[in-house]
Design an enzyme around this catalytic site. Structure first.
Site, mmCIF file in Angstrom:
data_model
loop_
_atom_site.group_PDB
_atom_site.id
_atom_site.type_symbol
_atom_site.label_atom_id
_atom_site.label_comp_id
_atom_site.label_asym_id
_atom_site.label_seq_id
_atom_site.Cartn_x
_atom_site.Cartn_y
_atom_site.Cartn_z
ATOM 1 N N TYR A 141 29.418 13.506 98.062
ATOM 2 C CA TYR A 141 28.761 12.983 96.866
ATOM 3 C C TYR A 141 28.370 14.158 95.987
ATOM 4 C CZ TYR A 141 25.180 10.633 93.991
ATOM 5 O OH TYR A 141 24.434 10.121 92.949
ATOM 6 N N LYS A 186 17.743 19.697 93.628
ATOM 7 C CA LYS A 186 16.798 19.459 94.725
ATOM 8 C C LYS A 186 15.826 20.641 94.952
ATOM 9 C CE LYS A 186 19.485 15.684 96.366
ATOM 10 N NZ LYS A 186 20.867 15.402 96.598
ATOM 11 N N ASP A 210 29.235 22.834 95.972
ATOM 12 C CA ASP A 210 28.095 22.015 95.538
ATOM 13 C C ASP A 210 26.950 22.184 96.535
ATOM 14 O OD1 ASP A 210 26.263 20.186 94.708
ATOM 15 O OD2 ASP A 210 27.608 18.446 94.762
HETATM 16 C C1 PLP Z 1 21.779 14.829 95.401
HETATM 17 C C2 PLP Z 1 23.097 15.466 95.192
HETATM 18 C C3 PLP Z 1 23.695 15.511 93.919
HETATM 19 C C4 PLP Z 1 23.084 14.808 92.733
HETATM 20 O O1 PLP Z 1 21.865 15.355 92.355
HETATM 21 P P1 PLP Z 1 20.859 14.441 91.471
HETATM 22 O O2 PLP Z 1 19.722 15.385 91.199
HETATM 23 O O3 PLP Z 1 20.500 13.283 92.321
HETATM 24 O O4 PLP Z 1 21.586 14.064 90.255
HETATM 25 C C5 PLP Z 1 24.870 16.215 93.772
HETATM 26 N N1 PLP Z 1 25.448 16.839 94.821
HETATM 27 C C6 PLP Z 1 24.912 16.813 96.058
HETATM 28 C C7 PLP Z 1 25.588 17.547 97.167
HETATM 29 C C8 PLP Z 1 23.730 16.114 96.291
HETATM 30 O O5 PLP Z 1 23.228 16.065 97.524
#
Ligand code: PLP
Length: 429
Positions: free
Chosen positions: A144, A267, A239
């Protein structure tokens, strides 16, 4: 457990928000329940509006690595708030946070701050396309990368949990530029890059997957991706929205000795306030406006209040904290494995540092297909019993649970004790 007030609020919320929530996984649907409304949180504990207390393993889905309501974060944010919360002009805290990032991850030579992980990944994809002049991207089944159009294809947790194949509203013309392959299968990537490399702008990957539950990369997988990309002039986007500043000061890249082209953060970097970032090679980053032609902008980007929370958070994360997270994680993992085996529950406990998932499966879980074999009914039963015993886990089989430096040895013991009961009940489900 009394939940009258939460239920009342949820009924009201259903009239105001689609599904009663402002982000899907919060709805507790995949565990067949309705959500608790949270009143406050402190350290490793959260408290709902009915007065129930829980040991929290959601941690705001990752940001709360220090635990909730950390005093230093409160102090820095409070001080900034008194001096104004947003200027729409450069302010010194952007430089402070950027330097903290670059000290920890020197491969982030240049970066841009945004307000969410989704914004970071969406912009990184646009940048990779603008830099390479290519349109296609490759992602991995179950990973994701936020809710942006090009990345909502085989996108893990939230989508997985609701059983939506892809999202309506994403044009087929957009989705057809997103190729997908299984995670952890390097030969498949090497083959695809050999055939279609010249049309691939980027490969994007969660270095340690958290959004399909925790999936651990095989030795050599991530470096193999980078090598295969470099041969074709395709950019590798690591990511680290979940793993950044969580698994090590320099995130998963530090753990795996990677020197990638582009990295995304979110995060933890915002310490509970909305911050995302993308950064990496200066020649690539200088394609971003106003240095270059690839457009990206944000009214609240580099917002001083959010920068203050990020600065206060990163400053408090040193070797001692990462050692502590590893010790807690390893203790929790051992306890869960022992509790499951005593209860006769067949599980796989996948963990890297402070990220952990219990899969209700008798076989190793290393990609989306093996994760999907997990028994979600058993997980739902386990989740419910844990909640009733004061343990707040992510309400989905396909999410990572997080430890914070505020979790205590006693928290872990209480969790393992609750698991003994919960595994026994889940085995009957
Ligand atoms: C949570 C997450 C996202 C999205 O971040 P948001 O702040 O919720 O938009 C993208 N990539 C990874 C790996 C994530 O865990």
């Amino acid at each position: 457990m009394k939940t009258d007030l939460s239920q009342k609020l949820f009924q009201k919320a259903l009239t105001l928000f689609p599904g009663g929530v402002n982000s899907p996984v919060r709805a507790f649907r995949s565990v067949g329940m309705t959500p608790l409304f949270i009143a406050r949180a402190k350290g490793s504990k959260i408290f709902d509006v009915d007065g129930n207390a829980f040991v929290d393993y959601v941690g705001s889905w990752g940001p709360a690595i220090l635990g909730h309501a950390n005093v230093e974060v409160i102090r820095e944010v409070d001080e900034q708030l008194k001096n104004g919360s947003s200027f729409g002009a450069p302010s010194p805290k952007e430089i402070q946070l950027a330097e903290l990032v670059r000290e920890r991850a020197p491969w982030i030579e240049k970066m841009r701050f945004v307000s969410s992980g989704t914004e970071a990944t969406t912009a990184a994809i646009r940048l990779a396309r603008g830099f390479t002049g290519r349109d296609d991207i490759l992602k991995f089944d179950g990973c994701y990368h936020g809710a942006g159009d090009p990345l909502l294809v085989k996108a893990g947790s939230g989508v997985e949990t609701l059983g939506l194949p892809d999202s309506p509203g994403v044009p087929a013309d957009v989705a057809r530029h997103t190729l997908t392959l299984p995670y952890n299968d390097l030969p498949a990537v090497q083959k695809l890059l050999a055939e279609r490399g010249p049309s691939l702008a980027a490969v994007i990957v969660e270095p340690v997957v958290g959004n399909m539950g925790v999936l651990i990369p095989r030795p050599g997988y991530l470096q193999g991706l980078l090598d295969a990309c470099r041969q074709q002039g395709t950019l590798l986007i690591i990511d680290e929205v979940m793993t950044g500043f969580r698994l090590a000061p320099g995130g998963a890249c530090e753990l795996h000795g990677l020197r990638p082209d582009l990295v995304t953060f979110g995060k933890v970097i915002g310490g509970g306030l909305p911050v995302g970032a993308f950064g990496g090679r200066p020649d690539v980053m200088d394609r971003i406006a106003p240095a270059g032609p690839v457009y990206q902008a944000g009214t609240l980007s580099g917002n001083p209040l959010a920068m203050a929370a990020g600065i206060a958070t990163l400053r408090q994360l040193g070797k001692a904290q990462y050692d502590r997270l590893e010790a807690l994680g390893s203790r929790l993992q051992a306890g869960l494995v022992e509790a499951a085996s005593a209860a006769g529950a067949k599980v796989q406990v996948n963990r890297v540092g402070s990220m952990i998932t219990v899969f209700f499966s008798s076989e190793p879980v290393f990609d989306a297909a093996s994760a999907r074999k997990a028994d979600t009914k058993k997980f739902a039963r386990y989740f419910k019993v844990m909640l009733e015993n004061g343990i707040y886990l992510p309400p989905s089989q396909f999410e990572a649970a997080f430890l914070s430096v505020s979790h205590t040895d006693e928290d872990v013991e209480v969790t393992v004790a609750a698991s003994r009961k919960a595994f026994a009940e889940a085995a009957l489900a």
